[in-house]
Design a protein around this motif. Structure first.
Motif, short mmCIF file in Angstrom:
data_model
loop_
_atom_site.label_atom_id
_atom_site.label_comp_id
_atom_site.label_asym_id
_atom_site.label_seq_id
_atom_site.Cartn_x
_atom_site.Cartn_y
_atom_site.Cartn_z
N SER A 121 -4.97 -3.66 -8.23
CA SER A 121 -4.85 -4.23 -6.77
C SER A 121 -6.14 -5.01 -6.28
O SER A 121 -6.18 -6.03 -5.95
CB SER A 121 -4.67 -3.11 -5.66
OG SER A 121 -4.50 -3.72 -4.36
N SER B 215 -4.64 3.35 4.85
CA SER B 215 -4.07 2.04 3.90
C SER B 215 -3.71 1.00 4.45
O SER B 215 -3.75 -0.38 3.93
CB SER B 215 -2.92 2.81 3.18
OG SER B 215 -1.86 2.83 3.88
N GLY C 27 -9.07 -5.96 1.99
CA GLY C 27 -9.39 -5.34 0.89
C GLY C 27 -10.82 -5.16 0.51
O GLY C 27 -11.25 -4.44 -0.09
N GLU D 99 -9.07 5.65 2.76
CA GLU D 99 -7.83 5.71 2.20
C GLU D 99 -7.88 6.65 1.05
O GLU D 99 -7.20 7.43 0.58
CB GLU D 99 -7.53 4.45 1.76
CG GLU D 99 -5.86 4.24 1.05
CD GLU D 99 -5.62 3.01 0.37
OE1 GLU D 99 -4.48 3.00 0.13
OE2 GLU D 99 -6.43 2.16 0.21
N ASN E 252 -6.24 -8.84 -5.82
CA ASN E 252 -6.29 -9.23 -4.59
C ASN E 252 -7.59 -9.60 -3.80
O ASN E 252 -7.79 -10.24 -2.85
CB ASN E 252 -5.65 -8.26 -3.44
CG ASN E 252 -4.06 -8.08 -3.71
OD1 ASN E 252 -3.52 -9.34 -3.67
ND2 ASN E 252 -3.60 -6.95 -4.13
N SER F 18 6.09 -0.23 6.06
CA SER F 18 5.32 1.27 5.98
C SER F 18 5.85 2.05 7.31
O SER F 18 5.36 2.07 8.07
CB SER F 18 3.78 1.02 5.79
OG SER F 18 3.34 2.37 5.53
N LYS G 198 -6.95 -10.03 2.67
CA LYS G 198 -5.71 -9.41 2.92
C LYS G 198 -4.59 -9.37 1.76
O LYS G 198 -4.80 -10.18 0.87
CB LYS G 198 -5.06 -9.91 3.95
CG LYS G 198 -3.68 -9.43 4.60
CD LYS G 198 -3.11 -10.00 5.75
CE LYS G 198 -1.90 -9.56 6.22
NZ LYS G 198 -1.36 -10.16 7.57
N ARG G 199 -4.11 -8.33 1.59
CA ARG G 199 -3.20 -7.74 0.43
C ARG G 199 -2.12 -9.08 0.37
O ARG G 199 -1.60 -9.42 1.76
CB ARG G 199 -2.44 -6.60 0.55
CG ARG G 199 -1.21 -6.21 -0.39
CD ARG G 199 -1.01 -5.08 -0.40
NE ARG G 199 0.40 -4.79 -1.14
CZ ARG G 199 0.82 -3.51 -1.20
NH1 ARG G 199 0.34 -2.70 -0.63
NH2 ARG G 199 2.32 -3.49 -1.64
N ASN H 192 -5.06 1.10 -8.32
CA ASN H 192 -5.69 0.77 -7.64
C ASN H 192 -6.61 -0.31 -8.11
O ASN H 192 -7.09 -1.26 -7.30
CB ASN H 192 -6.71 1.94 -7.20
CG ASN H 192 -6.00 2.80 -6.45
OD1 ASN H 192 -4.75 2.66 -5.90
ND2 ASN H 192 -6.34 4.14 -6.33
N HIS I 226 -6.79 -1.18 5.09
CA HIS I 226 -7.32 -1.59 3.68
C HIS I 226 -6.63 -2.65 3.25
O HIS I 226 -7.02 -3.79 2.86
CB HIS I 226 -7.38 -0.51 2.88
CG HIS I 226 -7.93 -0.61 1.42
ND1 HIS I 226 -7.71 -0.10 0.22
CD2 HIS I 226 -8.86 -1.61 1.23
CE1 HIS I 226 -8.42 -0.52 -0.66
NE2 HIS I 226 -9.33 -1.68 -0.12
N ALA I 227 -5.15 -2.72 3.44
CA ALA I 227 -4.16 -3.73 3.39
C ALA I 227 -4.58 -5.03 3.82
O ALA I 227 -4.59 -6.16 3.29
CB ALA I 227 -2.91 -3.35 3.42
N GLN J 266 -11.30 1.40 2.74
CA GLN J 266 -11.05 1.98 1.64
C GLN J 266 -11.42 3.50 1.31
O GLN J 266 -10.79 4.24 0.50
CB GLN J 266 -11.87 1.05 0.48
CG GLN J 266 -11.53 1.35 -1.04
CD GLN J 266 -12.04 0.42 -1.91
OE1 GLN J 266 -12.92 -0.70 -1.31
NE2 GLN J 266 -12.25 0.68 -3.07
#
Length: 598
Positions: A175, A80, A87, A96, A179, A364, A357-358, A172, A83-84, A93
């Motif tokens: 997002s 994750s 994207g 995740e 993004n 986290s 990028k998110r 999902n 992926h963050a 992805q």
């Protein structure tokens, strides 16, 4: 990085990325670990129907469960986080998604665990957990038994577990849409085109040129308007999923369901909204002051973030921000500041924006890895210094928690997390205010702090009220649509912003772009968090060794207590509206100072 160029992920220097090697050295290592997951399911299935037979069987099951959680947390976070950061990284992805599916499959196949645990006679289970070998699992068992009134049969639990992956579809999709797929164009500033993105939008809203703010605002919300029906359907689906789950588990409401796990009374949520409503006149005064200071005939929605004090240099490099955090948080001691600042400089943080990028920032925490932080740091946005301190508070909370608790009780609640983060913000503010070199800088900081408390306390309470109204509509049989959601949101905008604000036709689209709404009843914890943190910051900075020790005991408690109790340990009672009122009094004091100085 040039302010006009957003790099591809592959072009970001390694020193600016987080170091994920504390999780896995490579994707291949991740794949090898992923293949071991079925072993945990197989081992637990051998104990099916046998948990009540002996304490040894239950203990064996808990040990397997703890090991699985440790592994799946590492697998999911590695994927994750990648992926963050990008994207558009289809491999990340996929990883995740596979981790999520593996967890859902494990939960479905081991859905017998909770019903069997709860079927063990109370006298027997209470005797077992007093045995020394259950020390690391006692709290987990007690918190599991707390859910007994809302735990279903094994077959029903299996069905709910099987749909856990599909339940994330709305979140999902939202997002990815906002993004990755949504494009907002660019804005010409000083003759140069600058990209308008989720991350740069906040910078444009602080631009002193009102026409630039207006253009950025219009273009940004045009992107959401073009997809409003899709986003409305996604959020409606998310709320419907919440309602389904609440009814399936026999809760009175979605709010009751979301508060139950933290053992937070409904009165805490309702008192927050009621107390903020009572104090809205101070907020309206602040907006009226903004209108006067900016010299505007009409205060518009795109005018609320521009600094009230102009021509103040606020450029701060990433490394300078780290040192500000070190000095501002020095009251907490060298172990705290050295650990945090070393992490900020060496591997905890993904620092800057890159394509895909998110947006925003997050922390986290991982039991067997760094407490990672994602930023989109910009040196010309002073709020990013506060964001660094904020996310650093989360990560240090995770650091103390994992170093003082077994894995099944190290996860603290979001209710508690927002205290540690906003506590750090308050100390950074006090440090910068004390060291302000000019009256202009002092006024700048006072105004910015008022805005930050507003954003965390008033705004998040408005968001919380929106969530409550949206969920109550569906619970009462009214389906949600973009039009319905915009109507609710506009009424709240008018209530909270007061008579001096003139809204645009598209202003209520803001309610469709908040990602936190896809984790229902999350945002109120920002408001309660800052209320608690303001009280604790005063207590620690004006107190002595005991007050500091109380705060560290809170950080170290992890998930060993329910949040109301852990905060009482720190020295604040959130079951009372008093901390919220005290925080609102602090905001009004800032408004009073600004009315005099501006």
């Amino acid at each position: 990085m040039s302010k006009n160029t957003i790099p591809l992920r592959k072009d970001v220097p390694e020193k600016d990325k987080w170091d994920l090697s504390t999780l896995y050295k490579s994707d291949e290592t991740w794949e090898a670990e992923f293949k071991t997951l079925p072993e945990y399911t197989e081992k637990l299935l051998k104990l099916k129907g046998k948990l009540a037979e002996s304490s040894e069987n239950l203990l064996s099951a808990l040990k397997i469960l703890a090991k699985f959680y440790e592994k799946i947390e590492m697998l999911d976070n590695y994927a994750s986080l990648k992926h963050a950061a990008d994207g558009g990284d289809s491999k990340a992805q996929n990883m995740e998604g596979r981790a999520s599916m593996a967890y859902a499959e494990f939960s479905a196949k081991t859905s017998f665990l909770d019903p069997e645990l709860m079927a063990i006679p109370e006298e027997k289970i209470n005797a077992w957990i007093e045995q020394p070998e259950f020390r690391d699992y006692k709290i987990y068992i007690k918190k599991s038994l707390h859910f007994k009134p809302h735990t279903l049969s094994e077959a029903e639990e299996k069905i709910l577990s099987l749909q856990s992956e599909s339940a994330r579809t709305a979140s999902n999709a939202f997002s990815l849409l906002t993004n990755v797929d949504l494009q907002f164009g660019s804005i010409k500033v000083d003759g140069e085109e600058q990209p308008l993105t989720q991350s740069t939008y906040s910078v444009f809203m602080q631009n002193p040129d009102r026409e630039i703010r207006k253009e950025a605002y219009k273009k940004f919300y045009k992107g959401f308007e073009n997809h409003q029906n899709t986003i409305g359907a996604l959020y409606g689906g998310s709320v419907s999923q919440d309602v389904f789950m609440a009814r399936a588990r026999n809760y009175d409401s979605t709010l009751a369901m979301r508060l139950y796990g933290d053992n937070v009374p409904k009165s805490v949520y309702m008192n927050l909204i009621e107390t903020v409503h009572k104090n809205l006149p101070a907020l309206h005064r602040f907006y009226a002051l903004r209108k006067r200071v900016l010299g505007l005939k009409e205060l518009r929605h795109y005018d609320v973030y521009v600094p009230l004090v102009k021509n103040v240099e606020c450029k701060t490099s990433y490394e300078e921000s780290v040192e500000i955090c070190r000095k501002a948080l020095s009251v907490l001691g060298e172990e705290y500041t050295n650990t945090l600042c070393d992490g900020l400089l060496n591997g905890w943080v993904d620092r800057y924006e890159n394509k895909g990028k998110r947006s925003g920032a997050f922390s986290s925490g991982v039991y067997r890895g760094y407490p990672y932080i994602m930023l989109n740091y910009k040196d010309d946005n002073i709020r990013d210094v506060f964001t660094m301190a904020h996310e650093g508070g989360h990560s240090m909370h995770s650091w103390y928690s994992k170093n003082n608790n077994p894995i099944l009780q190290y996860n603290y609640t979001i209710f508690e997390a927002e205290v540690a983060s906003t506590f750090n913000e308050e100390l950074v503010f006090e440090y910068l205010l004390k060291n302000a070199k000019t009256p202009e800088m002092k006024n700048y900081l006072l105004a910015m702090r008022a805005n930050d408390i507003l954003a965390t306390l008033h705004r998040q309470t408005m968001f919380a009220e929106f969530e409550l109204k949206a969920h109550e509509l569906v619970e009462n049989g009214t389906p949600l649509s973009a039009d319905v959601l915009r109507k609710i949101y506009r009424e709240l905008l008018e209530l909270y912003f007061g008579p001096d604000m003139v809204f645009e036709e598209e202003s209520d689209l803001e309610g469709l772009r908040i990602p936190h709404f896809y984790g229902a009843y999350y945002v109120y914890k920002y408001a309660t968090g800052i209320s608690a943190s303001l009280a604790l910051a005063k207590r620690v900075t004006h107190g002595g060794a005991k007050e500091k020790e109380d705060y560290f005991n809170f950080l170290k408690s992890g998930g060993s207590r329910y949040p109301i109790e852990s905060l009482k340990l720190a020295g604040v009672d959130m079951s009372s509206p008093e901390p919220v009122q005290s925080a609102l009094d602090s905001f009004e004091d800032l408004v009073n100072q600004l009315e005099k100085t501006l």
